[in-house]
Design a protein around this motif. Sequence first.
Motif, PDB file in Angstrom:
ATOM      1  N   GLY A 107       8.146  78.128  56.945  1.00 56.28           N
ATOM      2  CA  GLY A 107       6.998  77.237  57.064  1.00 56.28           C
ATOM      3  C   GLY A 107       7.342  76.048  57.940  1.00 56.28           C
ATOM      4  O   GLY A 107       7.571  76.189  59.133  1.00 56.28           O
ATOM      5  N   GLU A 108       7.365  74.849  57.334  1.00 55.30           N
ATOM      6  CA  GLU A 108       7.652  73.607  58.046  1.00 55.30           C
ATOM      7  C   GLU A 108       6.658  73.386  59.185  1.00 55.30           C
ATOM      8  O   GLU A 108       7.004  73.165  60.337  1.00 55.30           O
ATOM      9  N   HIS A 109       5.364  73.436  58.816  1.00 52.57           N
ATOM     10  CA  HIS A 109       4.317  73.198  59.804  1.00 52.57           C
ATOM     11  C   HIS A 109       3.052  72.742  59.091  1.00 52.57           C
ATOM     12  O   HIS A 109       2.980  72.730  57.863  1.00 52.57           O
ATOM     13  N   TYR A 110       2.044  72.362  59.885  1.00 49.50           N
ATOM     14  CA  TYR A 110       0.741  71.984  59.332  1.00 49.50           C
ATOM     15  C   TYR A 110      -0.351  72.564  60.217  1.00 49.50           C
ATOM     16  O   TYR A 110      -0.092  73.085  61.306  1.00 49.50           O
ATOM     17  N   HIS A 111      -1.594  72.477  59.738  1.00 49.27           N
ATOM     18  CA  HIS A 111      -2.743  73.009  60.459  1.00 49.27           C
ATOM     19  C   HIS A 111      -3.821  71.943  60.595  1.00 49.27           C
ATOM     20  O   HIS A 111      -3.876  70.988  59.813  1.00 49.27           O
ATOM     21  N   LEU A 112      -4.707  72.138  61.573  1.00 52.74           N
ATOM     22  CA  LEU A 112      -5.840  71.237  61.763  1.00 52.74           C
ATOM     23  C   LEU A 112      -7.122  71.757  61.134  1.00 52.74           C
ATOM     24  O   LEU A 112      -8.034  70.980  60.854  1.00 52.74           O
ATOM     25  N   HIS A 113      -7.219  73.063  60.930  1.00 51.62           N
ATOM     26  CA  HIS A 113      -8.436  73.595  60.306  1.00 51.62           C
ATOM     27  C   HIS A 113      -8.199  74.875  59.510  1.00 51.62           C
ATOM     28  O   HIS A 113      -9.052  75.295  58.736  1.00 51.62           O
ATOM     29  N   LYS A 114      -7.038  75.483  59.657  1.00 54.13           N
ATOM     30  CA  LYS A 114      -6.798  76.791  59.047  1.00 54.13           C
ATOM     31  C   LYS A 114      -6.677  76.702  57.531  1.00 54.13           C
ATOM     32  O   LYS A 114      -6.044  75.800  56.984  1.00 54.13           O
ATOM     33  N   ILE A 115      -7.275  77.680  56.851  1.00 53.90           N
ATOM     34  CA  ILE A 115      -7.106  77.849  55.402  1.00 53.90           C
ATOM     35  C   ILE A 115      -6.015  78.888  55.207  1.00 53.90           C
ATOM     36  O   ILE A 115      -6.142  80.020  55.668  1.00 53.90           O
ATOM     37  N   HIS A 132       3.841  71.986  55.073  1.00 54.23           N
ATOM     38  CA  HIS A 132       4.193  72.812  53.925  1.00 54.23           C
ATOM     39  C   HIS A 132       5.320  73.774  54.258  1.00 54.23           C
ATOM     40  O   HIS A 132       5.544  74.135  55.418  1.00 54.23           O
ATOM     41  N   ASN A 133       6.030  74.195  53.223  1.00 54.46           N
ATOM     42  CA  ASN A 133       7.100  75.172  53.381  1.00 54.46           C
ATOM     43  C   ASN A 133       7.260  75.963  52.096  1.00 54.46           C
ATOM     44  O   ASN A 133       6.606  75.670  51.079  1.00 54.46           O
ATOM     45  N   ILE A 134       8.108  76.974  52.138  1.00 54.04           N
ATOM     46  CA  ILE A 134       8.489  77.713  50.943  1.00 54.04           C
ATOM     47  C   ILE A 134       9.968  78.066  51.067  1.00 54.04           C
ATOM     48  O   ILE A 134      10.432  78.482  52.131  1.00 54.04           O
ATOM     49  N   THR A 135      10.715  77.848  49.975  1.00 50.34           N
ATOM     50  CA  THR A 135      12.159  78.065  49.960  1.00 50.34           C
ATOM     51  C   THR A 135      12.522  79.066  48.876  1.00 50.34           C
ATOM     52  O   THR A 135      11.999  78.983  47.754  1.00 50.34           O
ATOM     53  N   ASN A 136      13.394  79.996  49.207  1.00 48.93           N
ATOM     54  CA  ASN A 136      13.913  80.927  48.213  1.00 48.93           C
ATOM     55  C   ASN A 136      14.969  80.195  47.391  1.00 48.93           C
ATOM     56  O   ASN A 136      16.046  79.873  47.879  1.00 48.93           O
ATOM     57  N   ASP A 142      -3.113  77.235  65.901  1.00 48.60           N
ATOM     58  CA  ASP A 142      -3.365  76.146  64.936  1.00 48.60           C
ATOM     59  C   ASP A 142      -2.173  75.974  63.990  1.00 48.60           C
ATOM     60  O   ASP A 142      -2.332  75.847  62.783  1.00 48.60           O
ATOM     61  N   THR A 143      -0.985  75.967  64.524  1.00 49.30           N
ATOM     62  CA  THR A 143       0.241  75.798  63.738  1.00 49.30           C
ATOM     63  C   THR A 143       1.146  74.826  64.488  1.00 49.30           C
ATOM     64  O   THR A 143       1.513  75.093  65.645  1.00 49.30           O
ATOM     65  N   PHE A 144       1.477  73.700  63.833  1.00 47.81           N
ATOM     66  CA  PHE A 144       2.212  72.635  64.489  1.00 47.81           C
ATOM     67  C   PHE A 144       3.455  72.301  63.672  1.00 47.81           C
ATOM     68  O   PHE A 144       3.366  71.926  62.496  1.00 47.81           O
ATOM     69  N   ALA A 145       4.618  72.468  64.309  1.00 47.72           N
ATOM     70  CA  ALA A 145       5.895  72.314  63.610  1.00 47.72           C
ATOM     71  C   ALA A 145       6.129  70.876  63.161  1.00 47.72           C
ATOM     72  O   ALA A 145       5.888  69.932  63.918  1.00 47.72           O
ATOM     73  N   GLU A 146       6.591  70.731  61.939  1.00 50.75           N
ATOM     74  CA  GLU A 146       6.918  69.421  61.360  1.00 50.75           C
ATOM     75  C   GLU A 146       7.658  69.674  60.056  1.00 50.75           C
ATOM     76  O   GLU A 146       7.234  70.511  59.249  1.00 50.75           O
ATOM     77  N   PRO A 147       8.775  68.993  59.805  1.00 48.24           N
ATOM     78  CA  PRO A 147       9.486  69.202  58.542  1.00 48.24           C
ATOM     79  C   PRO A 147       8.783  68.521  57.373  1.00 48.24           C
ATOM     80  O   PRO A 147       8.224  67.434  57.522  1.00 48.24           O
ATOM     81  N   VAL A 148       8.777  69.176  56.229  1.00 48.47           N
ATOM     82  CA  VAL A 148       8.257  68.539  55.016  1.00 48.47           C
ATOM     83  C   VAL A 148       9.117  67.333  54.669  1.00 48.47           C
ATOM     84  O   VAL A 148       8.621  66.271  54.316  1.00 48.47           O
TER      85      VAL A 148
END
Length: 371
Positions: free
Chosen positions: A280-288, A331-335, A357-363
């Motif tokens: 993950g480690e990204h955000y969106h502007l409109h995506k569900i 958002h992200n997900i970690t095992n 619509d995916t923009f990299a950014e660390p949580v």
Amino acid sequence: MKILLTGAHGFLGWHTRLRLHALTDHEVVPVGRQEWSDLPELLEGCDAVIHIAGVNRADSDDEVEGGNVSLADGLAAAITSSGGATRVVYANSIQAGNGTPYGRGKESAERVLRTAVEGVGGHLVDVRLPNIFGEHGRPRYNSFVATFVDSTVRGESPTINDNQVGLLHVQDAAQALLDGLTTEQGVVDPEPETHGVVEVWDLLQEFKASYVPSGEIPDLSTKFRIDLFNTFRAALFPDHYPIQLVPHSDPRGSFVETVRCRGGEGQTSFSTTVPGITRGEHYHLHKIERFAVISGTGTMELRKMFTDEVLTFPASGDQPVAIDMPVGWVHNITNTGDEVLLTQFWSHELFRPDAPDTFAEPVRPMKEQPA
């Protein structure tokens, strides 16, 4: 460009800063109430200003009218004294000049800014915004849509007087302001969609009936439905989550329905993640986007952009849950387990490589990462 953004911590300001961060390489100088006294110093070296700071409602009409003029006076004085910021994009309103305290204040503020900008040889872009709605709007302040969303979440039934209203999603308003950084026009009038007040209320009740009990995604067959649903689910976050998924078990094993959608596009995918790895480690502007852990143990983390608090949701394939990621939240997900983590992802739209619509950014920014 280096851009000074006033009202950066408010509703439209946050969305404009988010869009600048996602789509441009501009350096943004955010200015809110706490930074306002430092405006002349902050303005130094800036190429442009996006002026959003304003007063929508207050205890008296004089505070509404005078508050908007006072903010413009402060910015105008800083522009005049510094001789900089040759372009100012002003978040005006279609109500400017309509005779109300708010309309008079916005109109007067435009005149003040235009005089100051032209005095230093600059260019003012007057962006006349209609009724704006969207994620994280303040009830009883930003728009009737924010008030309706709050009432829907609370289970209240307001008195409604129906009429047709021009509505513009806040990300579209933010784009109009970004366009003002390059246009040679003096006035910009973004075109809203017209919808009935009762229509908006009825759609929110439809969304609630579908989504709140079971996480069922409502009909998302139009842009307006998507924008309004994103607005609604943002108001549910984080209290409504995680969404509990119901296993249907028999001697053969279990069946879990992770997504049910009533209309529109949709795409499902899955990933495998080895222990200790984060995706993950990204955000969106409109995506569900929905995350559901199918097997293994993991942790989902979310952080609203330009804030520090990180929200954590544990997830396990033994007790399946889903999280629908709010717009503008990294958002992200970690095992976190010892076995491979299997995660299912669902998006309301098909993946398009030319517009992901995916923009990299660390949580968690690097300074917060554990040693």
